[in-house]
Design a protein around this motif. Sequence first.
Motif, PDB file in Angstrom:
ATOM      1  N   ILE A  65     -12.274   2.637   0.967  1.00  0.00           N
ATOM      2  CA  ILE A  65     -12.743   1.257   1.035  1.00  0.00           C
ATOM      3  C   ILE A  65     -11.678   0.427   1.719  1.00  0.00           C
ATOM      4  CG2 ILE A  65     -13.508  -0.733  -0.315  1.00  0.00           C
ATOM      5  CD1 ILE A  65     -14.264   1.202  -2.526  1.00  0.00           C
ATOM      6  N   ARG A  66     -12.079  -0.404   2.625  1.00  0.00           N
ATOM      7  CA  ARG A  66     -11.141  -1.235   3.367  1.00  0.00           C
ATOM      8  C   ARG A  66     -11.183  -2.674   2.871  1.00  0.00           C
ATOM      9  NH1 ARG A  66      -7.760   2.345   5.472  1.00  0.00           N
ATOM     10  NH2 ARG A  66      -8.841   3.937   6.642  1.00  0.00           N
ATOM     11  N   GLY A  67     -10.131  -3.430   3.116  1.00  0.00           N
ATOM     12  CA  GLY A  67     -10.161  -4.869   2.889  1.00  0.00           C
ATOM     13  C   GLY A  67      -9.494  -5.341   1.617  1.00  0.00           C
ATOM     14  N   GLY A  68      -8.858  -4.458   0.851  1.00  0.00           N
ATOM     15  CA  GLY A  68      -8.090  -4.880  -0.292  1.00  0.00           C
ATOM     16  C   GLY A  68      -8.891  -5.122  -1.546  1.00  0.00           C
ATOM     17  N   GLN A  69     -10.188  -4.967  -1.511  1.00  0.00           N
ATOM     18  CA  GLN A  69     -11.005  -5.090  -2.713  1.00  0.00           C
ATOM     19  C   GLN A  69     -12.229  -4.213  -2.536  1.00  0.00           C
ATOM     20  OE1 GLN A  69     -11.893  -9.271  -2.758  1.00  0.00           O
ATOM     21  NE2 GLN A  69     -13.755  -9.014  -1.599  1.00  0.00           N
ATOM     22  N   GLN A  70     -12.935  -3.970  -3.634  1.00  0.00           N
ATOM     23  CA  GLN A  70     -14.128  -3.152  -3.527  1.00  0.00           C
ATOM     24  C   GLN A  70     -15.255  -3.812  -4.303  1.00  0.00           C
ATOM     25  OE1 GLN A  70     -12.019   0.095  -5.844  1.00  0.00           O
ATOM     26  NE2 GLN A  70     -14.125   0.465  -6.419  1.00  0.00           N
ATOM     27  N   LYS A  90      -9.380  -6.263  -8.297  1.00  0.00           N
ATOM     28  CA  LYS A  90      -8.142  -6.472  -7.568  1.00  0.00           C
ATOM     29  C   LYS A  90      -7.457  -5.125  -7.351  1.00  0.00           C
ATOM     30  CE  LYS A  90      -7.333 -11.062  -9.530  1.00  0.00           C
ATOM     31  NZ  LYS A  90      -6.413 -11.898 -10.337  1.00  0.00           N
ATOM     32  N   THR A  91      -6.625  -5.081  -6.346  1.00  0.00           N
ATOM     33  CA  THR A  91      -5.847  -3.865  -6.126  1.00  0.00           C
ATOM     34  C   THR A  91      -4.693  -3.826  -7.122  1.00  0.00           C
ATOM     35  OG1 THR A  91      -4.418  -4.972  -4.546  1.00  0.00           O
ATOM     36  CG2 THR A  91      -6.369  -3.876  -3.673  1.00  0.00           C
ATOM     37  N   TYR A  92      -4.150  -2.626  -7.305  1.00  0.00           N
ATOM     38  CA  TYR A  92      -2.956  -2.494  -8.119  1.00  0.00           C
ATOM     39  C   TYR A  92      -1.772  -3.102  -7.368  1.00  0.00           C
ATOM     40  CZ  TYR A  92      -5.194   0.918 -11.198  1.00  0.00           C
ATOM     41  OH  TYR A  92      -6.021   1.543 -12.093  1.00  0.00           O
ATOM     42  N   PRO A  93      -0.819  -3.668  -8.077  1.00  0.00           N
ATOM     43  CA  PRO A  93       0.400  -4.090  -7.387  1.00  0.00           C
ATOM     44  C   PRO A  93       1.103  -2.854  -6.849  1.00  0.00           C
ATOM     45  CG  PRO A  93       0.682  -4.191  -9.766  1.00  0.00           C
ATOM     46  CD  PRO A  93      -0.779  -3.937  -9.513  1.00  0.00           C
ATOM     47  N   ARG A  94       1.612  -2.953  -5.663  1.00  0.00           N
ATOM     48  CA  ARG A  94       2.264  -1.795  -5.051  1.00  0.00           C
ATOM     49  C   ARG A  94       3.550  -1.468  -5.800  1.00  0.00           C
ATOM     50  NH1 ARG A  94       0.548   0.376  -0.432  1.00  0.00           N
ATOM     51  NH2 ARG A  94      -1.194  -0.648   0.582  1.00  0.00           N
ATOM     52  N   ALA A  95       3.661  -0.207  -6.222  1.00  0.00           N
ATOM     53  CA  ALA A  95       4.845   0.224  -6.948  1.00  0.00           C
ATOM     54  C   ALA A  95       5.965   0.523  -5.963  1.00  0.00           C
ATOM     55  CB  ALA A  95       4.534   1.471  -7.761  1.00  0.00           C
ATOM     56  N   PRO A  96       7.201   0.285  -6.361  1.00  0.00           N
ATOM     57  CA  PRO A  96       8.312   0.680  -5.494  1.00  0.00           C
ATOM     58  C   PRO A  96       8.334   2.191  -5.343  1.00  0.00           C
ATOM     59  CG  PRO A  96       9.095   0.097  -7.679  1.00  0.00           C
ATOM     60  CD  PRO A  96       7.651  -0.284  -7.636  1.00  0.00           C
ATOM     61  N   VAL A  97       8.551   2.669  -4.133  1.00  0.00           N
ATOM     62  CA  VAL A  97       8.591   4.108  -3.875  1.00  0.00           C
ATOM     63  C   VAL A  97      10.005   4.480  -3.491  1.00  0.00           C
ATOM     64  CG1 VAL A  97       7.698   5.985  -2.468  1.00  0.00           C
ATOM     65  CG2 VAL A  97       6.192   4.098  -3.126  1.00  0.00           C
ATOM     66  N   PHE A  98      10.630   5.321  -4.305  1.00  0.00           N
ATOM     67  CA  PHE A  98      12.001   5.698  -4.052  1.00  0.00           C
ATOM     68  C   PHE A  98      12.070   6.730  -2.932  1.00  0.00           C
ATOM     69  CE2 PHE A  98      12.391   4.710  -8.782  1.00  0.00           C
ATOM     70  CZ  PHE A  98      12.662   3.378  -8.522  1.00  0.00           C
ATOM     71  N   VAL A 379      -4.774   4.763  -1.118  1.00  0.00           N
ATOM     72  CA  VAL A 379      -5.484   5.967  -1.526  1.00  0.00           C
ATOM     73  C   VAL A 379      -5.166   6.293  -2.976  1.00  0.00           C
ATOM     74  CG1 VAL A 379      -5.776   8.426  -1.071  1.00  0.00           C
ATOM     75  CG2 VAL A 379      -5.476   6.849   0.832  1.00  0.00           C
ATOM     76  N   LEU A 380      -3.924   6.153  -3.367  1.00  0.00           N
ATOM     77  CA  LEU A 380      -3.553   6.464  -4.742  1.00  0.00           C
ATOM     78  C   LEU A 380      -4.182   5.488  -5.721  1.00  0.00           C
ATOM     79  CD1 LEU A 380       0.200   7.431  -4.260  1.00  0.00           C
ATOM     80  CD2 LEU A 380      -1.790   8.925  -4.421  1.00  0.00           C
ATOM     81  N   ASP A 381      -4.352   4.225  -5.311  1.00  0.00           N
ATOM     82  CA  ASP A 381      -5.065   3.273  -6.161  1.00  0.00           C
ATOM     83  C   ASP A 381      -6.494   3.741  -6.411  1.00  0.00           C
ATOM     84  OD1 ASP A 381      -2.879   1.611  -6.290  1.00  0.00           O
ATOM     85  OD2 ASP A 381      -3.544   0.282  -4.687  1.00  0.00           O
TER      86      ASP A 381
END
Length: 473
Positions: A65-70, A90-98, A379-381
Amino acid sequence: MVCSSKALNCAHRVVIRTAVFSLLMTALPSSAFGTAMFSALAASTGHTFKPKQQLRHPLSVPLLIRGGQQSARNMSNDDNNDAATTVTRKTYPRAPVFSNSPFAVPVKKVTIAGGTHGNEYTGVWCIKAIEKQRESLMNECDDDTANEGDKNPINVFKDYPSLDIDTLLANPMAYMANKRFIDTDLNREFSMEKLKRVKVDEETMELCDIQQEFCSEDDATLSSLPHEAIRAREIETILGPKFTESSSPNGDAAYPDPLMDIVIDLHTTTANMGISLIIPEGDALMSAAAAYVLNKCKNEYGYDNVQCCMHALPKRQDRMNLSSCGKHGFTIEVGPTPQGVIRHDVVEKTEAALHSLLEFLHLRNLELEKGDDANEMSVLDHLRDIYPGGIVPCYRSAPAVRPGELSGKISWPNDPENPNFPAVMVHKSIQDRDFEPLRVGDPLFVSLDGEVIPYDGSHGDEVNLLFVNEGGY
């Protein structure tokens, strides 16, 4: 292969000249796969994921799904209201990726192998089709009608441009002979002990197309080794290295940065296993990839019989299969289909799983390129929405009970006059019922005099069947 219901274990392996079928146990909600997918993700990103409230059945959520919401269409029971109700998430807040997370590094270099077993023609067909797509792209001109004759709906080079894709005909001699192997199973020759037996002549290999040919000269040393032992070393040289000369068996001695980011190995089986996605234990990225492929094959392509299987070998050094040469490994096994036969439907299933996997890798690459500027749902969301709590149905391989095997198996005696002919046959009640449970006392074999031999519980009170009556075993 077998699984113990107590230990949550199961697996499959080849036993030459011994009739074998594998057993697996059904995964519980606390399965290692569910833990691997999101708990490992949380550990690698430093972020804890909490399941969201489900607005509808999770498997009805579209994956891309595109556009930040579904939007979810919730059909009203009110006969006077024909309009669909739109629910926005709403989308999940982006987690920090180490930097040490497997999700922080793009997967660029991809090798797709076919013909690891020479009489499994589906994989060879698929890599030949990919090379046709490469040729089509190279011959493409500015004229939009140049490729009107190309009926393939997907060109992997066009559709997944972030991936550097190559193909490998793994065992050309066995393929030409229409045999599973020449001397021994190539897919069991990639252990450190076996690979280090063979010294590769790099100058000879430079003059040879190793992607298609057997390249080592027949000197006195090599002539004493099985053909597949030498071929395995050649493959490891171009895809790996898997080990270095200084590698020690202590810890995980596998080389951490092989040439290939991922090796995808295409297989078929005579058993009724549908689309089986086989991944190694402990690889969080491949766990997420399998979850993506599982959902897409079921809910977009419409295939019912799709399963995930996890090999219980966390260390790359312990894996003897070809795909372990890459940093990540993924095996697609589709059946049933006869050996030496190409079936259109089996090719379509294999390509559906393959294209879904490549799509996952490509979308992750695009997300990494965009970084914090991305406004789209990742994708992970989507996977977190589709699989509540991060639990994905999976089977896990059982430990071996005999020396030299990689997993648990049930074998049965062979005819004394012909070691290739079984002395008993698989009972009809379990034939074609891969992944289904078998309990103590259930019919297992039938002897020549008609005696029914029940399952004795040697691998647990309840196990699940896998690779039932596989022709290659």
